[in-house]
Design an enzyme around this catalytic site. Structure first.
Site, mmCIF file in Angstrom:
data_model
loop_
_atom_site.group_PDB
_atom_site.id
_atom_site.type_symbol
_atom_site.label_atom_id
_atom_site.label_comp_id
_atom_site.label_asym_id
_atom_site.label_seq_id
_atom_site.Cartn_x
_atom_site.Cartn_y
_atom_site.Cartn_z
ATOM 1 N N GLU A 37 -10.091 6.590 6.373
ATOM 2 C CA GLU A 37 -10.370 5.894 7.792
ATOM 3 C C GLU A 37 -9.203 5.622 8.272
ATOM 4 O O GLU A 37 -9.258 5.560 9.672
ATOM 5 C CB GLU A 37 -11.325 4.632 7.687
ATOM 6 C CG GLU A 37 -11.054 3.818 6.598
ATOM 7 C CD GLU A 37 -9.627 2.833 6.879
ATOM 8 O OE1 GLU A 37 -9.289 2.681 8.232
ATOM 9 O OE2 GLU A 37 -8.893 2.766 6.171
ATOM 10 N N SER A 38 -8.095 5.537 7.972
ATOM 11 C CA SER A 38 -6.867 4.995 8.747
ATOM 12 C C SER A 38 -6.234 6.536 9.090
ATOM 13 O O SER A 38 -4.765 6.214 9.178
ATOM 14 C CB SER A 38 -5.940 4.236 7.678
ATOM 15 O OG SER A 38 -5.577 5.128 6.709
ATOM 16 N N ASP A 74 1.631 9.848 13.849
ATOM 17 C CA ASP A 74 2.303 8.426 13.569
ATOM 18 C C ASP A 74 3.843 8.760 13.452
ATOM 19 O O ASP A 74 4.396 9.789 13.613
ATOM 20 C CB ASP A 74 1.582 7.718 12.668
ATOM 21 C CG ASP A 74 2.027 8.112 11.298
ATOM 22 O OD1 ASP A 74 2.287 9.479 11.098
ATOM 23 O OD2 ASP A 74 2.025 7.504 10.359
ATOM 24 N N ASP A 120 5.834 8.550 11.049
ATOM 25 C CA ASP A 120 6.342 9.465 9.961
ATOM 26 C C ASP A 120 5.751 10.749 9.806
ATOM 27 O O ASP A 120 5.763 11.683 8.859
ATOM 28 C CB ASP A 120 6.628 8.622 8.736
ATOM 29 C CG ASP A 120 5.181 8.427 8.165
ATOM 30 O OD1 ASP A 120 4.408 7.826 8.755
ATOM 31 O OD2 ASP A 120 5.104 8.144 6.878
ATOM 32 N N LYS A 152 -0.323 12.373 2.695
ATOM 33 C CA LYS A 152 -1.156 12.822 3.793
ATOM 34 C C LYS A 152 -0.279 13.688 4.703
ATOM 35 O O LYS A 152 0.924 13.486 4.838
ATOM 36 C CB LYS A 152 -1.956 11.804 4.277
ATOM 37 C CG LYS A 152 -1.191 10.590 4.774
ATOM 38 C CD LYS A 152 -2.065 9.399 5.173
ATOM 39 C CE LYS A 152 -1.537 8.291 5.630
ATOM 40 N NZ LYS A 152 -1.055 7.220 5.005
ATOM 41 N N ARG A 165 7.609 -2.566 3.051
ATOM 42 C CA ARG A 165 7.906 -2.683 4.234
ATOM 43 C C ARG A 165 8.216 -4.159 4.605
ATOM 44 O O ARG A 165 7.497 -5.032 4.402
ATOM 45 C CB ARG A 165 6.505 -2.156 4.884
ATOM 46 C CG ARG A 165 6.380 -0.837 5.214
ATOM 47 C CD ARG A 165 5.082 -0.300 6.100
ATOM 48 N NE ARG A 165 4.833 0.989 5.433
ATOM 49 C CZ ARG A 165 3.663 1.471 5.983
ATOM 50 N NH1 ARG A 165 2.787 0.862 6.662
ATOM 51 N NH2 ARG A 165 3.393 2.604 5.356
ATOM 52 N N THR A 200 0.901 -1.278 -0.137
ATOM 53 C CA THR A 200 0.140 0.080 -0.120
ATOM 54 C C THR A 200 0.975 1.134 0.089
ATOM 55 O O THR A 200 0.718 2.095 -0.671
ATOM 56 C CB THR A 200 -0.787 -0.058 1.107
ATOM 57 O OG1 THR A 200 -1.659 -1.119 1.343
ATOM 58 C CG2 THR A 200 -1.880 1.223 1.226
ATOM 59 N N ASP A 259 2.593 11.574 9.074
ATOM 60 C CA ASP A 259 1.430 11.783 8.043
ATOM 61 C C ASP A 259 0.081 11.316 8.467
ATOM 62 O O ASP A 259 -0.811 11.903 7.754
ATOM 63 C CB ASP A 259 1.778 10.949 6.519
ATOM 64 C CG ASP A 259 1.738 9.483 6.840
ATOM 65 O OD1 ASP A 259 1.588 8.760 7.914
ATOM 66 O OD2 ASP A 259 2.257 8.811 5.845
ATOM 67 N N ARG A 260 -0.059 10.573 9.492
ATOM 68 C CA ARG A 260 -1.466 10.566 10.107
ATOM 69 C C ARG A 260 -1.825 11.225 11.426
ATOM 70 O O ARG A 260 -0.731 11.994 11.904
ATOM 71 C CB ARG A 260 -1.343 8.919 10.746
ATOM 72 C CG ARG A 260 -1.240 7.812 9.725
ATOM 73 C CD ARG A 260 -1.490 6.731 10.263
ATOM 74 N NE ARG A 260 -1.265 5.431 9.431
ATOM 75 C CZ ARG A 260 -2.053 4.405 9.222
ATOM 76 N NH1 ARG A 260 -2.776 4.124 10.258
ATOM 77 N NH2 ARG A 260 -1.660 3.503 8.440
ATOM 78 N N SER A 266 5.997 3.872 8.841
ATOM 79 C CA SER A 266 4.933 4.450 9.094
ATOM 80 C C SER A 266 4.526 4.159 10.483
ATOM 81 O O SER A 266 5.502 4.329 11.435
ATOM 82 C CB SER A 266 3.903 4.440 7.966
ATOM 83 O OG SER A 266 2.918 5.450 8.467
ATOM 84 N N HIS A 267 3.388 3.797 10.941
ATOM 85 C CA HIS A 267 2.921 3.553 12.032
ATOM 86 C C HIS A 267 3.226 1.989 12.719
ATOM 87 O O HIS A 267 2.930 1.944 13.671
ATOM 88 C CB HIS A 267 1.334 3.463 12.050
ATOM 89 C CG HIS A 267 0.850 2.465 10.723
ATOM 90 N ND1 HIS A 267 0.812 2.612 9.681
ATOM 91 C CD2 HIS A 267 0.121 1.329 11.104
ATOM 92 C CE1 HIS A 267 0.358 1.788 9.049
ATOM 93 N NE2 HIS A 267 -0.058 0.970 9.911
HETATM 94 C C1 G16 Z 1 -0.680 3.694 4.553
HETATM 95 C C2 G16 Z 1 -1.423 4.312 3.062
HETATM 96 C C3 G16 Z 1 -2.837 4.532 3.390
HETATM 97 C C4 G16 Z 1 -3.608 3.258 3.783
HETATM 98 C C5 G16 Z 1 -2.743 2.635 5.116
HETATM 99 C C6 G16 Z 1 -3.333 1.454 5.594
HETATM 100 O O1 G16 Z 1 -0.509 4.548 5.416
HETATM 101 O O2 G16 Z 1 -0.701 5.330 2.742
HETATM 102 O O3 G16 Z 1 -3.266 5.090 2.308
HETATM 103 O O4 G16 Z 1 -4.920 3.732 4.271
HETATM 104 O O5 G16 Z 1 -1.507 2.511 4.920
HETATM 105 O O6 G16 Z 1 -3.252 0.646 4.368
HETATM 106 P P1 G16 Z 1 -3.567 -1.043 4.814
HETATM 107 O O7 G16 Z 1 -4.929 -0.773 5.049
HETATM 108 O O8 G16 Z 1 -3.326 -1.619 3.456
HETATM 109 O O9 G16 Z 1 -2.936 -1.473 5.792
HETATM 110 P P2 G16 Z 1 0.731 4.787 6.181
HETATM 111 O O10 G16 Z 1 0.525 5.771 7.165
HETATM 112 O O11 G16 Z 1 1.048 3.518 6.761
HETATM 113 O O12 G16 Z 1 1.819 5.052 5.361
#
Ligand code: G16
Length: 543
Positions: free
Chosen positions: A364-365, A277, A279, A376, A22, A18, A281-282, A113-114
């Site tokens: 939603e995330s 979070d 990095d 984001k 990772r 996504t 962005d959340r 990220s998170h």
């Molecule tokens: C990433 C993506 C988001 C996504 C999230 C969760 O966020 O940039 O668009 O909503 O992962 O993805 P999944 O449902 O596939 O686990 P981040 O903040 O982890 O980079």
């Protein structure tokens, strides 16, 4: 300094998900694993010799090492200029902004990220293009293809570069420019928001807590909220970025931001609680004893964004990822804004933002952003809320309750099921997908299914098609269940079940989502046969 070609062998499974590649740190530590991926990215780009590249990271474990590898490979591949955050640090939104501000051809962000950090945690690497947007699917497919063929990479044989001081260093034909990670981004925020107006709010005694979760946003939040906006010292908690995030999970939600949540539900709660979070962005928003669901937050932002001068007269459309609740849709309709529904993954917003089709987007995330930059942006979202609070004089809770009163409350629930064997998780999805055509018109646990389909997205700008983006089932009683596999976990699979239902009865607004939507959890489990097929009895996370 010698530039050498180093022989290597391909690794299986270097496929960006996504949001970038990772994996566990131990996977990244394999010989040439990181180098193979970096060279595969370089080999997939059209031309970059002499151009500018940006490098940033969230400071997690392995960041220090990976930054040096990236620098040496970028020098060997003959970039003209490399802009890197001091000590290898730049949040995701700051990297995106810096790419555009300095006219770079793209940039790398070292982050998972998170996901948790540390030697046993996760590491990640993602590439943003010249717009500062996550590489689109077409490009990430190229990266993955190249990783399967790679047989050598370019390497500059030189000592590590000192990244502790801001300034410029020259290596062969490449300039390495070390920048302060905060100042460009903070200056940009001051162009977007009326800082004087927000400062007046704090001058009147408004109090906030920002939980930086020992991740990258600490220095950004301290400077912006405490130093520039006058939030009292101590408003930013856990502000020191740590390599393992202090052993905590840097994910801003009710499960992991426990310290913030208990503060916000205490007698001495401040007016406003937020977290970001790993990095940056959340974001998460709380009022006093009041949690704002990210889908509702997006709806509030859509309703009030044009009160911020930067956006006045600039509202075109709004996009939300498909599993994000439909709360924003009615707000957009009222304001004559087109709504786009994209697959999960920030990269799918990129073309809409670039083409000017949307002003605002969110998920939603716990992600939201606008055309101000193409990732984001957690601190931006917090500044939006602060601006709206300052402008309206209303509380967080009032703003959300007004939304519910107008259009009903869309309850949301996410259940994550961790399944050790990815193949088993895929089989659950395949089995359900096969059933979908038979479902419309049928009744399950007294609820009538109106539509059931796999979500396929055709990008309205590029025409690119993304299939396999989740399975959607709609019910007559304004409810929806979505099933999809996460694309961000580093081992096994996480099957996500998203449930939404719009409730119009005022007296139910304060019931917990777990109670209101309980029935739908049973329906989802019956439809998917998840427990029988996987043996997994309980979700690992409920939000
Ligand atoms: C990433 C993506 C988001 C996504 C999230 C969760 O966020 O940039 O668009 O909503 O992962 O993805 P999944 O449902 O596939 O686990 P981040 O903040 O982890 O980079």
């Amino acid at each position: 300094m010698d530039i050498i070609s180093v022989k290597t062998e391909p690794y299986q499974g270097q496929v960006p998900g996504t949001s970038g590649l990772r994996k566990k740190v131990s996977v990244f530590k394999q010989n040439h694993y990181l180098e193979n991926f970096i060279q595969s990215v370089f080999d997939s780009l059209d031309s970059f010799e002499g151009k500018t590249l940006v490098i940033g990271g969230d400071g997690r474990y392995y960041n220090d090492y990976a930054v040096q590898v990236l620098l040496k490979m970028a020098i060997a591949n003959q970039f003209g200029r490399i802009i890197v955050g001091q000590n290898g640090i730049l949040s995701t939104p700051a990297t995106s902004y810096v790419i555009v501000k300095y006219g770079a051809m793209g940039g790398f962000i070292l982050s998972a990220s998170h996901n948790p950090g540390g030697p046993d945690g996760d590491f990640g690497i993602k590439f943003d293009n010249e717009n500062g947007a996550p590489a689109p699917q077409e490009l990430t497919d190229k990266f993955a293809k190249r990783t399967r063929e790679i047989d050598h990479f370019w390497w500059a044989d030189m000592p590590d570069i000192d990244l502790t001081q801001v300034g410029e260093l020259v290596f062969g034909s490449t300039v390495v420019q070390v920048i302060d990670p905060v100042s460009d981004y903070a200056a940009y925020m001051q162009k977007i928001f009326d800082f004087k107006q927000i400062k007046r709010l704090f001058d009147k005694g408004f109090r906030m807590t920002f939980d930086a979760m020992n991740a990258v946003t600490g220095p950004y939040a301290k400077y912006i909220f405490e130093d520039l906006l006058g939030a009292p010292r101590g408003s930013v908690i856990r502000q020191e970025p740590l390599m393992d995030f202090g052993g905590l999970h840097p994910e801003p939600n009710l499960t992991y931001a426990t310290e913030l949540v208990s503060r916000m539900y205490s007698e001495q709660a401040p007016d406003f609680g937020t977290a970001s979070d790993g990095d940056g962005d959340r974001y998460m928003i709380l009022g006093r004893s009041f949690f704002v669901n990210p889908s509702d937050s997006l709806a509030v932002l859509a309703g009030y964004l044009d009160t911020i001068p930067f956006y006045r007269g600039k509202m075109t459309g709004v996009a939300r990822s498909m599993p994000t609740s439909f709360a924003v849709d009615d707000v957009a309709k009222d304001k004559n804004l087109t709504v786009y529904q994209t697959p999960t993954g920030w990269k799918f917003f990129g073309s809409l933002l670039t083409a000017g089709k949307i002003t605002l987007c969110g998920e939603e995330s716990f992600g939201a952003g606008s055309y101000h930059l193409q990732e984001k942006d957690g601190i931006w979202a917090v500044l939006c809320w602060l601006s709206i609070l300052a402008k309206t004089g209303k509380s967080v809770e009032q703003l959300v309750r007004e939304l519910w009163q107008k259009q009903g409350r869309v309850f949301t629930l996410l259940h994550n099921y961790d399944i050790a064997d990815k193949g088993v998780a895929e089989a659950v999805m395949a089995g359900l997908k096969e059933k979908l055509p038979l479902l419309p018109g049928t009744v399950i646990q007294k609820e009538k299914i109106t539509q059931a389909f796999p979500f396929v997205y055709t990008d309205p700008v590029t025409g690119e098609v993304a299939d396999n983006q989740g399975l959607c089932i709609y019910f007559e009683s304004d409810a929806r269940i979505v099933f999809r596999l996460s694309g961000t976990n580093s081992v096994g699979a996480t099957l996500k079940i998203y449930i939404n239902q719009r409730v119009r009865e005022f007296d139910k607004f304060d019931s917990p989502a777990t109670e209101v939507l309980d029935k739908w959890v049973h329906i989802a489990l019956e439809l998917s046969e998840l427990k029988r097929l996987t043996g997994v009895e309980k979700p690992s996370m409920i939000t």
